[in-house]
Scaffold this active site. Structure first.
Site, PDB file in Angstrom:
ATOM      1  N   THR A 331       0.847  -1.186   0.000  1.00  0.00           N
ATOM      2  CA  THR A 331       0.000   0.000   0.000  1.00  0.00           C
ATOM      3  C   THR A 331       0.885   1.239   0.000  1.00  0.00           C
ATOM      4  OG1 THR A 331      -1.762   1.193   1.166  1.00  0.00           O
ATOM      5  CG2 THR A 331      -0.192  -0.002   2.530  1.00  0.00           C
ATOM      6  N   HIS A 387       2.311 -11.582  14.291  1.00  0.00           N
ATOM      7  CA  HIS A 387       3.334 -12.155  15.159  1.00  0.00           C
ATOM      8  C   HIS A 387       3.037 -13.607  15.528  1.00  0.00           C
ATOM      9  CE1 HIS A 387       6.870 -11.996  17.405  1.00  0.00           C
ATOM     10  NE2 HIS A 387       6.593 -11.071  18.330  1.00  0.00           N
TER      11      HIS A 387
END
Length: 416
Positions: A331, A387
């Site tokens: 992006t 994560h």
């Protein structure tokens, strides 16, 4: 009657919202013509006629929610269109000498044809066009034609309709927290609602963290400047930044494949292909069309793919196949002036790279003569990652590889 139904849209999409009708009641519709436009959670879809006919009834209005298989309109395949063009005006016959008739009765002069309210009027295409331009109702036009056909000159004699009244101002609501302040209540579009719920879900479901780095774009800007004209001439597309970033991301994904994966229950699905989503801002919200097999494309093919997808996104021409899948997303908030941001993962993907504005900054540069300060075009880049799959050290090293590849773009060119 022929029923026009909402077709199968895509997997997991069962409904949409009508945003506009493309045909009015009474219009002729040919097989394959688009009748209405429906907004779904991902793209806008045109509903087309499977058979020809005249649109007799709209079963649904704009802003109505419709489900797959639901009837939205009725077509009559035996009716004639209310706006069908009349035959072209016949040319006057050539005069022929005739013998004078004795005591031939003279017919009475023709009177203007009377029109019945609500009855279909026969008018030439030129007359209908002029009536639209002047805002004239054909039911109020009188013609001397004995068959009641309306010509352009009949419409021309009519005074122009009074201008339509200005639309009423949008109602203002009273702020419940501060009754003295006016506010405007605007309903969110279906796509905006979907974007909102998916972004919230991504933040709640993923253990999302972001790591940052900065890139010196001196080498890339030099290549773009040097190759600009030749690249456009050869490929008919500009050499932008996105092809460099796409190639750099693919290179880094090959070194850290878990950033090209997703979670499925207690399993990891590691993808061995590189379909890179490119986020595009539109008036209806952010969409992420996908550049397929980016690792197999050269720079020109990537730039052309991104250009084509962006045009389709901004003209509501994207299809479900354009948006389906994607293994990683890029992006670019820099196009709007962003200096630094934390992009949100495009679930079920586990990584997204954020680009930002290019700013000239003083940078310490190592040279044979020693360190010195130079003004360089710099960009902050951000990697948001899940994560649960990706460790912090992997994310940092991933971003370092992206940085190195961008600062040494000849490596990207050699790998293409």
């Amino acid at each position: 009657m022929i029923e026009v139904k909402v077709p199968e849209l895509a997997e997991s999409i069962t409904e949409g919202t009508i945003v506009r009708w493309l045909v009015d009641v009474g219009n002729q519709v040919n097989q394959g013509d688009d009748i209405a436009e429906i907004e779904t959670d991902k793209v806008n879809v045109q509903i087309s006629a499977e058979q020809a006919g005249v649109l007799k009834k709209k079963e649904k209005d704009v802003d109505d929610t419709v489900e797959v298989g639901e009837v939205i309109a009725l077509l009559d395949d035996n009716a004639e269109s209310d706006v069908a063009a009349a035959p072209a005006d016949p040319a006057p016959p050539a005069a022929k000498p005739e013998k004078p008739a004795a005591a031939t009765p003279v017919p009475p002069a023709a009177e203007p044809a009377a029109h019945v309210p609500g009855r279909q009027q026969i008018a030439s295409p030129a007359a209908r066009r002029l009536a639209r331009e002047k805002g004239v109702d054909l039911n109020t036009v009188h013609t001397a034609d004995p068959l009641g056909r309306i010509r352009a000159n009949d419409v021309a004699r009519q005074p122009e309709a009074a201008p339509a009244p200005a639309p009423a101002a949008k109602p203002l609501f009273i702020d419940q927290q501060d009754p003295g302040k006016p506010v405007e209540r605007i309903k969110m579009t279906r796509r905006r609602q979907t974007i909102a719920s998916r972004l919230v879900a991504a933040q709640h479901e993923a253990a999302m963290l972001t790591t940052f780095n900065e890139v010196d774009l001196t080498a890339i800007m030099a290549i773009r400047k040097r190759r600009k004209e030749a690249f456009i001439k050869e490929h008919d597309v500009k050499l932008g930044f996105m092809s460099f970033f796409t190639k750099a991301v693919v290179g880094a994904l090959k070194s850290f494949p878990l950033l090209n994966a997703e979670i499925s229950g207690t399993d990891l699905i590691v993808k061995k292909y590189y379909d890179i989503g490119i986020a595009v801002a539109t008036d209806q919200g952010l969409v992420v069309p996908v550049v397929r097999d980016a690792d197999r494309l050269n720079f020109a093919e990537i730039e052309q793919s991104i250009k084509d997808l962006a045009v389709k996104a901004r003209t509501n021409k994207l299809t479900f196949s354009d948006l389906k899948g994607g293994t990683f997303t890029i992006t670019n908030g820099g196009t709007f002036g962003s200096l630094l941001s934390t992009p949100i993962i495009n679930a079920p993907q586990v990584g997204i790279l954020g680009m930002h504005g290019i700013k000239k900054r003083p940078i310490a540069v190592e040279t044979p003569e020693g360190d010195k300060i130079e003004i360089r075009p710099m960009m902050y880049i951000a990697l948001s990652y899940d994560h649960r799959i990706v460790d912090g050290s992997e994310a940092v090293r991933f971003l370092v590889i992206v940085k190195k590849l961008l600062e040494d773009p000849e490596t990207l060119l050699l790998e293409s």
